[in-house]
Design an enzyme around this catalytic site. Structure first.
Site, short mmCIF file in Angstrom:
data_model
loop_
_atom_site.label_atom_id
_atom_site.label_comp_id
_atom_site.label_asym_id
_atom_site.label_seq_id
_atom_site.Cartn_x
_atom_site.Cartn_y
_atom_site.Cartn_z
N ASP A 44 0.87 -1.17 0.00
CA ASP A 44 0.00 0.00 0.00
C ASP A 44 0.91 1.23 0.00
O ASP A 44 2.12 1.13 0.24
CB ASP A 44 -0.96 -0.01 1.21
CG ASP A 44 -2.16 0.90 0.97
OD1 ASP A 44 -2.10 1.75 0.05
OD2 ASP A 44 -3.17 0.78 1.70
C1 BGC Z 1 -5.09 3.19 -0.06
C2 BGC Z 1 -5.17 2.17 -1.17
C3 BGC Z 1 -5.02 2.86 -2.50
C4 BGC Z 1 -3.71 3.61 -2.52
C5 BGC Z 1 -3.43 4.31 -3.83
C6 BGC Z 1 -3.92 4.12 -0.19
O1 BGC Z 1 -4.08 5.22 0.65
O2 BGC Z 1 -5.07 2.54 1.19
O3 BGC Z 1 -6.38 1.49 -1.10
O4 BGC Z 1 -5.11 1.95 -3.55
O5 BGC Z 1 -3.74 4.59 -1.50
O6 BGC Z 1 -4.18 5.43 -3.99
#
Ligand code: BGC
Length: 729
Positions: free
Chosen positions: A276
């Site tokens: 993540d």
């Molecule tokens: C989130 C993810 C997301 C990623 C990219 C993160 O803050 O937890 O679910 O895909 O950002 O935007």
């Protein structure tokens, strides 16, 4: 051997030889080779720097004063540069499960079809809609040049306050796993790689970078991990996104047990693990199973760039492991067809896509209570009250926020500062319930009251034949709901309106369960969740009866927060950066399973949802053996066509009392029509996980099942003998 036969076999040998040499020359380009083989051959051609290049990348966003978005990227969530020398395409990544996002308007003016919340999809109990929604967002990703969708959120709703429950698929591992898997399958059928996320136990947003989820191994396997396992088996996602939180003391993205042990070991997962955004804390995560660092500006260091190269030179991360990392990425790219020919740009049929968003909303809206007020009678004086219902329907915020087609009808800032402030906006999609009701009820006089003053709203309700009050609970990534009340004093507004006129309807737009202190006074209660860019029309169609509601609760609505294992939100109010435990004492008994175990009565049970027609179940047959096969007949006994979602629960397993959803179906029946539903249980749902033996163990014996319209209703019950057995983990 005759001379001729010698010649023939020499010719055959030389043909075979040249076929082999053509294959060898084609190498990884040969589409006939398996993705594993192609990935192996291609990885062997990479220089060390090229290989490292595939293992990390930035966000494709530009921040004030910072560099522009990376060359070759499509503005969006993430970017991993390709290797042009070898024709390896870049990975161009976009969020998320609800549609194609446009964070910070990085692609000025770009709008996309906004699906309802995933929780609404879960409420449809309809895997077919999950597939269609996935295929739709896959096409919308492809047309913009993306090839990775950061979709597939399947974390279980363990806490009703979790700010991201709306992005997930409810509290049951079978429902979440099946629907998540179908949605991933839909996406990937468009030659787009999908993720499944956030692996694992990302159960709350409060302190999400510091929360240590504590759970027993067996309980984890039987709940959240099972949802992931089913989704992975069904959808075969090219990538798994690990989470922000720690699990049993180790960060998810550096969790050897979870990534190497469970995912890649026990489950034999062949794709890659991406982090993540901002979830990597060390280079040695490479040894723990992480294959790629995403959104690296958000981490303290580019751990998987120069530092990983140094670790490889020093031998602390073996060269073979680096090859494994890049091979996994390349393999998923081969499977998705990213190498074979130019990516095709699909034709987008905006109307067809909007119709998919509408179908999900139609089937996801849950009629919770109805004292005969619904469907609305024609030709009345109606007042619609509150919460921007004149403009549109609410959506959830964070990285999954889509700007729907038609743009945002209204944006109401929440206020606040810090990096997450950009998400502090209540966005209303341009689908006004008021307008839709006016269009659907041409004979009625429909007025709007903003609902700022409860007394004024009550007066308007009293003067009307029918009062429809809209309530909202805005939920967002990075923040949890403090409790289960409707925020900003809306319970007071609803109390006043429902007291003023018994012909009232409460329409809830929430990211999960809320309490209803005014329920006794409510004429009808409709849970519309976040209903997407066609939500206003879908709500109007349910209220007027054009759509016969068929949504079922994918989460239990409790009678009070005291019915949950954690009364206070773990970590709330702690100083930043202080780690804390979230002890999942309930183990695998998430949601309705725990309500059943403790004999607690919720406000509305999991699986509950009313219809304007009635259904009867009979002719139950339960067959045993290696698993349970349950069949029964569903009949529409009412006067209207409608869809039902009959549910099959396991209630006893070889002497053990429990409750687990083991199957469901969505059936569309005309009045008087019957259909036989057959459900074959995934044997893991009949098993307990045996931690010491690292396997599933079905105890064997007599297994009891019930068929009903919710976790609380038992219409049919039966039993059969299941054989004792073990299953691979
Ligand atoms: C989130 C993810 C997301 C990623 C990219 C993160 O803050 O937890 O679910 O895909 O950002 O935007």
């Amino acid at each position: 051997m005759s001379k001729n036969r010698v010649l023939v076999s020499a010719l055959a040998a030389s043909l075979a030889c040249s076929a082999i040499s053509v294959q060898a020359a084609e190498g990884w380009r040969n589409p006939k080779l398996s993705p594993d083989e192609r990935a192996r051959l291609l990885d062997a051609e990479l220089t060390p720097d090229e290989r490292i290049g595939l293992l990390h990348g930035p966000m494709a966003l530009s921040f004030p004063g910072g560099p522009p978005i990376p060359e070759g990227s499509v503005g969006g969530a993430g970017f991993i540069p390709g290797v042009p020398r070898l024709g390896i395409p870049a990975l161009k990544e976009t969020d998320a499960s609800l549609g194609i996002t446009n964070p910070g308007e990085v692609r000025p003016g770009d709008v996309a079809t906004a699906l309802p919340a995933s929780l609404a999809l879960a409420a449809s109990f309809n895997p077919k809609l999950a597939y269609e929604g996935g295929a739709m967002i896959g096409r919308e990703a492809a047309v913009r040049g993306f090839n990775v969708l950061l979709a597939g959120g399947v974390n279980l709703a363990r806490d009703p306050r979790n700010g991201r429950n709306f992005e997930y698929l409810g509290e049951d591992p079978l429902l979440a796993g099946l629907l998540g898997g179908e949605s991933i399958r839909g996406i990937q059928d468009q030659n787009i790689i999908s993720t499944v996320k956030h692996f694992s136990l990302n159960g709350q947003e409060t302190g999400r970078f510091y929360a240590n989820s504590v759970i027993g191994e067996a309980a984890h396997r039987e709940s959240d991990l099972l949802a992931f396992q089913i989704a992975i088996e069904k959808g075969q996602p090219g990538s798994v996104m690990c989470a922000y939180n720690l699990v049993n003391g180790a960060y998810s993205c550096g969790n050897d047990h979870l990534l190497n042990g469970v995912l890649k070991g026990d489950w034999g997962y062949k794709g890659w693990v991406m982090s993540d955004w901002g979830a990597v804390h060390a280079t040695d995560y490479a040894l723990k199973g992480l294959d790629q660092q995403s959104g690296e500006q958000l981490d303290q260091q580019v751990w998987f760039g120069e530092l990983l190269k140094q670790a490889s030179v020093a031998g602390t991360v073996p060269a073979a492991r680096l090859s494994d990392m890049s091979r996994r990425i390349l393999r998923s790219m081969f499977v998705a067809g990213l190498f074979d020919g130019k990516p095709s740009k699909p034709q987008i049929d905006a109307a067809a896509h909007a119709a998919i968003a509408k179908s999900v909303a139609d089937e996801g809206i849950v009629l919770l209570a109805n004292k005969g007020v619904l469907p609305l009678a024609a030709g009345k004086k109606v007042v619609v009250i509150g919460n921007q219902a004149d403009a549109g329907v609410l959506s959830g915020a964070g990285s999954s926020q889509v700007t729907g087609i038609g743009g945002n009808a209204r944006v109401v800032p929440i206020g606040g500062d810090g990096p997450m402030a950009m998400w502090g906006r209540q966005v209303f999609h341009a689908s006004s319930p008021l307008k839709a009701l006016r269009a659907a009820m041409p004979g009625a006089t429909i007025t709007f009251a903003d609902g700022r003053y409860p007394a004024e709203a009550a007066a308007a309700a009293k003067a009307a034949d029918i009062a429809i009050v809209f309530a909202t609970q805005w939920m967002a990534e990075a923040v949890d709901a403090y409790d289960l009340s409707l925020p900003q004093g809306q319970d007071e507004l609803i109390r006043a309106v429902t007291a003023a006129n018994p012909n009232n309807i409460v329409v809830l737009q929430t990211g999960g369960p809320v309490l209803m202190p005014w329920l006794d006074q409510a004429g009808a209660v409709v849970s519309a969740w976040y209903s997407g860019q066609k939500g206003g029309e879908a709500i109007a169609d349910v209220l007027t009866g054009k759509t016969n509601p068929s949504g079922r609760l994918p989460v239990t609505f409790p009678a009070s927060l005291d019915q949950y294992p954690r009364r206070d939100l773990p970590g709330w109010g702690l100083p930043k950066k202080q780690q804390f435990d979230v002890v999942y004492d309930e183990g695998a008994d998430v949601g309705y399973r725990r309500f059943a175990a403790l004999g607690m009565k919720p406000l509305f049970p999991f699986g509950h949802g009313l219809s304007y027609t009635t259904f009867a179940y009979d002719k139950l047959r339960v067959k045993g053996g290696d698993t349970l096969t349950v069949s029964f007949q569903v009949t529409n006994t009412g006067k209207l066509a409608g869809k039902d979602a009959p549910q099959v629960y396991l209630t006893g397993a070889g002497g053990q009392k429990l409750q687990r959803l083991i199957g469901f179906d969505k059936v569309d029946l005309k009045p008087g029509e019957s259909r036989t539903v057959t459900v074959k249980a995934d044997p893991r749902l009949l098993a307990n996980f045996d931690e010491a033996g690292r396997q599933w163990r079905v105890a064997g014996g007599t297994y009891q099942v019930t068929v009903g319209a919710s976790a609380e209703s038992v219409t049919l019950s039966g039993q059969a003998k299941v054989s004792k057995q073990t299953l691979k983990p």
